[in-house]
Scaffold this active site. Structure first.
Site, short mmCIF file in Angstrom:
data_model
loop_
_atom_site.label_atom_id
_atom_site.label_comp_id
_atom_site.label_asym_id
_atom_site.label_seq_id
_atom_site.Cartn_x
_atom_site.Cartn_y
_atom_site.Cartn_z
CD GLU A 158 -3.23 -0.71 2.06
OE1 GLU A 158 -4.38 -0.96 1.72
OE2 GLU A 158 -2.94 -0.24 3.18
CD GLU A 232 -4.62 -5.60 2.83
OE1 GLU A 232 -5.40 -4.83 3.43
OE2 GLU A 232 -3.38 -5.59 2.98
#
Length: 583
Positions: A158, A232
């Site tokens: 991320e 995710e």
């Protein structure tokens, strides 16, 4: 094992169309004796893949030390996955977030005040390269190109939520390649951060937990061709101290999953099985207010903290069965649990009395940070003498994260980073009275710029407006509690104290330790660090893995930072108490 291919129209496995059906399962949050059980249950839910992060801070606790044994035996975990017929998505960092202490970055990086994490700082890149040089070669045989289960490896984590330095990401990718990774690479970001975190020539994937079709459209706009993967898919969430226990209904989550799979996309559940932030390994968030994460990482996942299937397990299995074959076999029912009420902790020793055997004091002009002391987790005990017997205003510029203050061993107050508290008033009873400040590292920040999170007393220390100098700093990492000198101090010590008791077990099994009437501290069972408890909640019990217990006599040690239960009793029960949920 077959090889993963990234084509314009999707994934292929040895030339055949392939959909990744994966679930997050962090080996470092699960007792190693339970790995095989959790992996089997992943397959029984219909998954063909598992995903795991790799915590740099555990594998390389010091620059010259590297561990891949016992609960950190990643090679064994990967072999067990392969035995179960599961592929693996490997996410080695260097940064992992994961609500893990410091986002998985080792604390020793912060000993240098100039260190810039997740950047092209040459010192940071050198440390990352060294980490990969130790981690990756032992895993070469577990890559799919060599017949192993690892299909793909993630670049950073991320990064688009943190920065936009493509050259930094290129260095991480190049380092992975230099150290033997020859399977496909991928990045993952939240939809709004895709462009900042993407890397040319590397598969871009998205993270989200709702509005699946809309977010996948954003991903397709950013990448007009190639596979769609939600790395995710958030099926639940984590808890923080002082908040509610977060849950997400199985029906709503299943509808979102159905919407996602109906597009033809691949998925990785975050989490399939959350596990536990054992010891001091919980992370924290700091978006203008510091918020530490609780010990449990149950995450309201398909498998609960003890590895038992939840309502989501069955619901997700039904959805998966619409799109792929699922095993006919169902997982076993909830495993038996160990219970025992009223275990008395009859022996005690004050923490201040025990401090000399827990760490050596270092003298300096100012208090030293944990990182300057070469310490990772736990507490630091600071002491100095006060010059005059006068009313006092003590100002601590930065408490990281919770300070208990004592004069001549008597408590006079608590200052919490979370509450933005910095000052205390008290009376100094005599000249040369000893000021003691016990500072707890409640978990390094794991997200955003706050990852540069040094612990202890930082900045200026003022007494009635004047700098207070001449300190000792004593590291108390509490890595072992076996040698505590119980019986060396008062039978009922004042202030922070360790309390020990024994109990017998006929048949070891998982259980949950309940500390009714206790306020705040940490617990060890047979030397195994269960984690932190806090009456603030929401969590009011601690998971005890069955393999930690042994037939016959067992030992429990509780560090209570304030006042213990009046009778100094704890209980082992067959169910957890994770706290009230928000209406």
């Amino acid at each position: 094992m077959p090889l993963l291919q990234i084509e314009d129209d999707g994934f292929r496995l040895d030339g055949h169309p392939f959909r990744i059906l994966s679930g997050g399962l962090h080996y470092f949050r699960v007792h190693p004796d339970h790995w095989a059980d959790r992996l089997r249950k992943a397959r029984l839910m219909g998954l063909n893949t598992v995903e795991t992060y790799v915590p740099w801070n555990l594998h390389q606790p010091r620059p010259d030390e590297f561990r891949m044994d016992a609960g950190l035996d990643l090679s064994r975990f990967l072999d067990l996955a392969a035995t179960e017929g599961l592929h693996v998505l490997l996410r080695p960092g260097p940064y992992i977030c994961a609500e893990w202490e410091g986002g998985g970055l080792p604390s020793w990086l912060l000993a240098d005040p100039s260190m810039r994490l997740r950047s092209r700082d040459p010192q940071f890149l050198a440390a990352v390269d060294n980490y990969f040089s130790r981690l990756l070669p032992p895993l070469h045989d577990r890559l799919a190109t060599r017949g192993g289960p690892v299909l793909a490896v993630q670049v950073e984590n991320e990064y688009g939520a943190y920065g936009d330095d493509t050259a930094y990401l290129e260095h991480i990718a190049d380092s992975l390649h230099r150290h033997g990774v020859d399977v496909p690479l991928f990045t993952c970001d939240q939809p709004a951060d895709l462009e900042r975190g993407a890397l040319p020539g590397v598969l871009a994937t998205a993270n989200f937990g709702s509005r699946s079709a809309a977010h996948l459209t954003t991903l397709r706009t950013a990448r007009p061709s190639g596979p769609l993967l939600c790395t995710e898919f958030w099926v639940g969430w984590f808890d923080r101290w002082g908040g509610h226990h977060v849950v997400r209904g199985a029906e709503q989550a299943s509808q979102e999953l159905d919407e996602l799979l109906d597009t033809g996309a691949s998925v990785n559940f975050y989490m399939f099985h959350g596990g536990t932030n054992f010891g001091f390994m919980n992370g924290a968030n700091d978006k203008h207010t510091y918020r530490p994460t609780v010990t449990s990482y149950d995450y309201d996942a398909p498998l609960d903290e003890a590895g038992d299937p939840t309502e989501k397990f069955a619901a997700f299995r039904r959805v998966i069965a619409k799109y792929a074959p699922v095993p006919l076999e169902f997982p076993p029912a909830r495993a038996a649990k160990f219970s025992l009420e009223a275990v008395r902790l009859s022996e005690s020793i004050g923490l201040l009395d025990a401090a000399p055997v827990l760490g050596d004091a270092v003298a300096s002009r100012r208090p030293l940070t944990m990182e300057e002391l070469g310490q990772d987790y736990g507490f630091v005990l600071y002491e100095t003498e006060l010059p005059d017997a006068v009313p006092a205003l003590l100002e601590l510029e930065q408490v990281r994260d919770r300070a208990q203050v004592f004069i001549d061993g008597q408590p006079v107050g608590v200052l919490e980073r979370e509450s933005h508290e910095r000052a205390l008033t008290f009376a100094i009873p005599r000249p040369d009275a000893v000021l003691t400040v016990l500072v707890e590292n409640q978990g390094r920040v794991n997200y955003g710029e706050g990852i540069h999170d040094r612990k202890g007393l930082l900045g200026r220390i003022l007494l009635n407006g004047a700098p207070l100098e001449g300190w000792t700093s004593r590291p108390l990492p509490l890595t072992a509690v076996e040698d505590l000198p119980f019986g060396a101090g008062p039978a009922t010590p004042t202030g922070p104290a360790f309390h020990r008791g024994t109990f017998d077990v006929d048949r070891p099994a998982d259980t949950f330790l309940h500390l009714d009437g206790w306020r705040k501290g940490s617990v060890w069972v047979n030397g195994f660090a269960l984690g932190r408890y806090w009456s603030r909640g929401p969590q009011r019990s601690l998971y005890v893995p069955g393999p930690v217990l042994r037939t016959g006599a067992n030992e429990v040690v509780v560090l209570e930072l304030h006042a213990p239960d009046r009778e100094r009793k704890v209980a082992f029960r067959d169910a957890p108490e994770l706290g009230p949920v928000e209406d």
